[in-house]
Design a protein around this motif. Structure first.
Motif, short mmCIF file in Angstrom:
data_model
loop_
_atom_site.label_atom_id
_atom_site.label_comp_id
_atom_site.label_asym_id
_atom_site.label_seq_id
_atom_site.Cartn_x
_atom_site.Cartn_y
_atom_site.Cartn_z
N LEU A 52 18.95 1.58 48.78
CA LEU A 52 17.85 0.63 48.55
C LEU A 52 17.66 0.44 47.05
CD1 LEU A 52 15.30 1.73 51.29
CD2 LEU A 52 16.77 -0.28 51.29
N ARG A 84 27.09 -1.85 54.17
CA ARG A 84 26.39 -1.56 55.43
C ARG A 84 27.02 -0.36 56.12
NH1 ARG A 84 26.40 -5.25 59.60
NH2 ARG A 84 28.02 -6.48 58.63
N ARG A 87 26.00 2.73 54.38
CA ARG A 87 24.59 3.05 54.63
C ARG A 87 24.40 3.89 55.87
NH1 ARG A 87 22.21 -2.24 52.69
NH2 ARG A 87 20.78 -1.52 51.12
N LEU A 88 25.27 3.63 56.85
CA LEU A 88 25.06 4.27 58.15
C LEU A 88 25.28 5.78 58.11
CD1 LEU A 88 26.52 1.54 60.50
CD2 LEU A 88 24.15 2.06 59.98
N PHE A 94 10.50 6.23 56.88
CA PHE A 94 9.60 5.83 55.79
C PHE A 94 8.22 6.45 55.94
CE2 PHE A 94 12.72 2.50 56.39
CZ PHE A 94 13.05 2.09 55.11
N PHE A 100 9.24 -2.41 63.64
CA PHE A 100 9.22 -3.86 63.81
C PHE A 100 8.12 -4.20 64.81
CE2 PHE A 100 13.93 -3.03 63.07
CZ PHE A 100 13.82 -3.16 61.70
N TYR A 103 8.63 -5.67 68.52
CA TYR A 103 9.45 -4.97 69.50
C TYR A 103 8.67 -3.77 70.03
CZ TYR A 103 13.46 -7.66 67.83
OH TYR A 103 14.31 -8.67 67.50
N LEU A 174 21.37 5.72 65.43
CA LEU A 174 22.68 5.35 64.90
C LEU A 174 23.50 6.59 64.51
CD1 LEU A 174 21.64 2.28 62.74
CD2 LEU A 174 22.59 2.31 65.03
N GLN B 124 9.79 -4.03 55.97
CA GLN B 124 10.48 -4.57 57.13
C GLN B 124 11.95 -4.82 56.80
OE1 GLN B 124 9.10 -5.49 60.44
NE2 GLN B 124 7.78 -3.88 59.65
N GLU B 126 13.58 -3.46 54.30
CA GLU B 126 14.21 -2.18 53.97
C GLU B 126 14.58 -1.41 55.23
OE1 GLU B 126 11.54 -0.19 51.32
OE2 GLU B 126 12.07 -1.50 49.62
N ALA B 127 13.67 -1.43 56.22
CA ALA B 127 13.96 -0.73 57.47
C ALA B 127 15.21 -1.32 58.12
CB ALA B 127 12.77 -0.82 58.42
N GLY B 128 15.32 -2.65 58.10
CA GLY B 128 16.49 -3.30 58.68
C GLY B 128 17.76 -2.95 57.93
N LEU B 129 17.70 -2.97 56.60
CA LEU B 129 18.88 -2.66 55.78
C LEU B 129 19.36 -1.24 56.05
CD1 LEU B 129 17.94 -4.22 52.31
CD2 LEU B 129 19.69 -5.02 53.91
N VAL B 130 18.42 -0.30 56.10
CA VAL B 130 18.78 1.10 56.32
C VAL B 130 19.45 1.27 57.69
CG1 VAL B 130 17.79 3.37 56.67
CG2 VAL B 130 17.07 2.01 54.74
N LEU B 131 19.07 0.40 58.64
CA LEU B 131 19.67 0.47 59.98
C LEU B 131 20.97 -0.32 60.06
CD1 LEU B 131 16.40 0.11 62.04
CD2 LEU B 131 17.87 2.12 61.99
N GLY B 132 21.50 -0.73 58.90
CA GLY B 132 22.80 -1.39 58.89
C GLY B 132 22.78 -2.83 59.33
N MET B 133 21.58 -3.45 59.35
CA MET B 133 21.53 -4.85 59.74
C MET B 133 21.87 -5.74 58.54
SD MET B 133 18.03 -4.51 61.99
CE MET B 133 17.75 -6.22 62.37
N THR B 134 22.45 -6.92 58.83
CA THR B 134 22.72 -7.86 57.75
C THR B 134 21.43 -8.60 57.42
OG1 THR B 134 23.23 -9.69 59.22
CG2 THR B 134 25.06 -8.26 58.62
N ARG B 135 21.42 -9.25 56.24
CA ARG B 135 20.20 -9.98 55.87
C ARG B 135 19.91 -11.12 56.84
NH1 ARG B 135 18.14 -8.19 50.93
NH2 ARG B 135 19.67 -6.92 49.84
N GLN B 137 20.67 -11.09 60.07
CA GLN B 137 20.09 -10.47 61.27
C GLN B 137 18.63 -10.11 61.03
OE1 GLN B 137 22.85 -7.24 61.76
NE2 GLN B 137 24.04 -8.30 63.32
N ARG B 141 16.05 -11.67 63.49
CA ARG B 141 15.59 -10.73 64.51
C ARG B 141 14.29 -10.03 64.14
NH1 ARG B 141 19.91 -10.25 68.25
NH2 ARG B 141 18.38 -9.14 69.50
#
Lengths: 263, 228
Positions: A52, A84, A87-88, A94, A100, A103, A174, B124, B126-135, B137, B141
Motif C-alpha cells: 500500500l 497483485r 500481494r497475495l 485493518f 464492504f 456485501y 486467500l 475500501q 485498500e481492502a480491495g487491493l490487499v485482497l488482490g482485486m484489480t482497480r 474490479q 464490485r
C-alpha cells in the motif's frame, strides 16, 4: 527457514523519515508483535509489506522470492498483475475493518476468492462447483471465527468485534503466507477486544504466521514468539517477548513500557 | 369554439409535444449518465492534461446558460462550415438538442459522481487491493454501488430539473410541449388567443415528476439494505 525477510527498508514522506533502515525476519508459523508509540512507523511498515506504500529503498523476500528490490528510485512501472500476485503473500486486517458494506459477512469473505477463481481453467469448466467450494470454504472460516449465525448479516448489523472477525476470515480466505494485523482492536469498545484477541490467539496456536501491530501489551507478550519495539522509524529493540518486556536493554524501551504498565 | 370543443384538440397537440419532451428527456438521461461517469473518472485521473482539459470543459458548460449552448450547437456548424450537420426539420433539431443536453447534463452529473466516489473511504480501495482485486474490479464490485447510493438524492434533483429544462429546446423550435401550448396563443387548429393550453402544460410536468419522485424513493428504499 525464514518465510519473510525484510532488509534495509526506508521510507520518507516529504522530509519526514518514517522508516529508517528496517530489517527483520520471521520464521514460518511464528508470531511477531510490533509495539511502539503512535508515529513510530509501525503501520507504515505493515503498509509497505502489503504494497500500500512503496519503500524508497530495501528488499522484501517471501520464501526466498524477492518481492521488492529498489536500490534507490521508486519503480512505479511494476506491472499491476505482478504486483497483485505478490500481494497475495500477505493478508491485512485493518484497524477500521474496511468491510464492504453492501456485501453480507459471507459475501465479504467470498468476493475476492471468487474474482481470483474467474481466471482459472476450472472456472470455465464448472462455475457452480467452484462457487460451491469457495462458499463452503468461506463458511468454514466464519464458523472458525464463531460467526455461524451471522453469515447473512450486513456489516452495519454487526458489532465492531464481529466485523473485525469477519475481516479476519476475509483475510484468511486467500490463504496468505503471512497475516498482518494493524491495531486490530484499537477501534473497538473495550468489552469487545477480548473476542477478537481470542481468535488471533487461536490462529497463533494453529501456527499461523502473523505480524501484529498492537497496543495490547499483555497480549503481545503472551502470544508473540518475537517482539519488535519501534521508535522514530527505527527498530529500537527486538527479541524474545519475555526478554523485551521484563528485561529491556534500551532506555527508550524501558520508558515506553513503564508508561503502559502504569495504566 | 367552446372550451369543451377546444379541449380534445389541445390535448392531442399537447400529447404530441409531450412525447417529444419525453424523448429528449430519456435520450439525455441515457447519454448523460455514462458520459458523466466517464468525465468524473477523467477529472480524477492521474493524466494532468486530461484532467485540466475536462475541468475547463466542465467550467464552460456549467458556467454558461444551457439556452446559449443550444443555440451555439444548433447554428454554429451551419454558420462556420456552411453545412448543417444536424440534418433538416424536426429530426435535425432533435439531434442538436440531444447533443447539447447530453453534454450539459453530463457535466453536472460528473461533479455529483466525483463527489460520490471521493466520499468513499480510502480503506475500501485498500481492502480491495490487499485482497488482490484489480482497480477495475474494486470500482465495479465495491465502489460503484456505494457511490450510487450516496448520489441518489442529488441526482434525483438534477433529473427532476431535466424534465423541466427540456422546455429550453423551444429556443431552436423543437416541438416539445411548451412549443405546442404556445402555438394556441397565436393561432393553431382553429384556436387562437388561448393562453390556458400553456398553463395546462404544467400538469404534464407535475405528473412526470410525481412519477419520478416515487421511483426515486423506491430506489432509495431498495438500497437501504446496507449503510456506507
Amino acid at each position: 527457514m525464514a518465510v519473510l525477510e525484510v532488509e534495509h527498508i526506508s521510507k520518507r514522506f516529504g522530509r519526514t523519515e518514517v522508516l529508517r533502515d528496517i530489517s527483520l525476519s520471521l520464521e514460518k508459523g511464528k508470531t511477531l508483535s510490533i509495539i511502539g508509540s503512535s508515529g513510530s512507523g509501525k503501520t507504515t511498515l505493515l503498509r509497505c509489506l502489503n504494497f500500500l506504500e512503496t519503500p524508497d529503498t530495501g528488499v522484501i523476500r517471501v520464501n526466498g522470492e524477492t518481492l521488492l528490490e529498489m536500490p534507490d528510485a521508486k519503480n512505479k512501472r511494476q506491472r499491476e498483475s505482478e504486483l497483485r500476485r505478490k500481494r497475495l503473500h500477505f493478508g491485512l486486517v485493518f484497524q477500521s475493518f474496511n468491510l464492504f458494506p453492501q456485501y453480507t459477512a459471507l459475501g465479504n469473505v467470498i468476493l475476492a476468492e471468487e474474482l481470483l477463481a474467474k481466471d482459472t481453467e476450472e472456472w470455465k469448466q464448472d462455475k457452480a462447483a467452484v462457487r460451491k467450494r469457495i462458499e463452503e470454504h468461506a463458511r468454514g472460516l466464519l464458523v472458525q471465527m464463531g460467526l455461524e449465525d451471522r453469515m447473512k448479516n450486513y456489516p452495519h448489523q454487526l458489532s465492531g468485534g464481529q466485523c473485525q472477525r469477519v475481516a479476519i476470515a476475509r483475510a484468511l480466505a486467500l490463504g496468505p503466507d503471512i497475516l498482518c494485523f494493524d491495531e486490530p482492536t484499537s477501534a473497538l469498545d473495550p468489552e469487545l477486544t477480548g473476542e477478537v484477541l481470542r481468535v488471533i490467539r487461536d490462529l497463533a496456536d494453529q501456527n499461523t504466521t502473523m505480524i501484529i501491530v498492537t497496543h495490547e501489551m499483555a497480549f503481545a507478550r503472551d502470544v508473540a514468539d518475537q517482539v519488535i519495539f519501534m521508535d522514530e522509524g527505527c527498530i529500537c529493540e527486538q527479541g524474545d517477548p519475555k526478554e523485551v518486556f521484563c528485561n529491556p536493554k534500551e532506555e527508550r524501551t524501558r520508558r515506553f513500557l513503564s508508561r503502559f504498565m502504569e495504566e | 369554439m367552446t372550451f369543451a370543443e377546444q379541449l380534445p384538440i389541445v390535448l392531442r397537440s399537447l400529447n404530441t409535444g409531450f412525447l417529444q419532451t419525453l424523448r429528449l428527456f430519456f435520450v439525455t438521461l441515457l447519454g448523460a449518465i455514462p458520459l458523466g461517469l466517464l468525465i468524473s473518472l477523467g477529472t480524477m485521473s492521474r493524466l494532468k492534461a486530461l484532467k485540466g482539459f475536462l475541468k475547463i470543459v466542465v467550467w464552460i458548460v456549467r458556467g454558461s446558460p444551457l439556452m446559449i449552448q443550444l443555440l451555439i450547437i444548433f447554428y454554429f456548424p451551419g454558420l462556420v462550415w456552411k453545412n448543417n450537420i444536424w440534418g433538416s426539420g424536426e429530426s435535425g433539431r432533435f439531434l442538436a438538442a440531444s447533443v447539447a443536453f447530453i453534454i450539459n447534463y453530463a457535466c453536472y452529473f460528473s461533479e455529483i459522481f466525483r463527489g460520490g466516489i471521493q466520499s468513499i473511504p480510502a480503506g475500501q480501495e485498500e481492502a480491495g487491493l490487499v485482497l488482490g482485486m484489480t482497480r477495475t474490479q474494486i470500482f465495479f464490485r465495491v465502489k460503484l454501488l456505494q457511490m450510487v447510493k450516496s448520489v441518489l438524492p442529488p441526482i434525483s434533483n438534477e433529473i427532476i430539473t431535466l424534465v423541466k429544462d427540456t422546455s429550453l429546446a423551444r429556443i431552436i423550435a423543437l416541438q416539445e410541449i411548451i412549443w405546442a401550448g404556445q402555438a394556441f396563443m397565436k393561432s393553431s387548429e382553429g384556436i387562437s388567443g388561448a393562453i390556458w393550453p400553456l398553463f395546462f402544460t404544467g400538469i404534464y410536468y407535475l405528473a412526470a415528476n410525481g412519477i419520478l419522485t416515487l421511483l426515486f424513493s423506491r430506489l432509495e428504499k431498495k438500497l437501504s439494505f446496507f449503510r456506507a
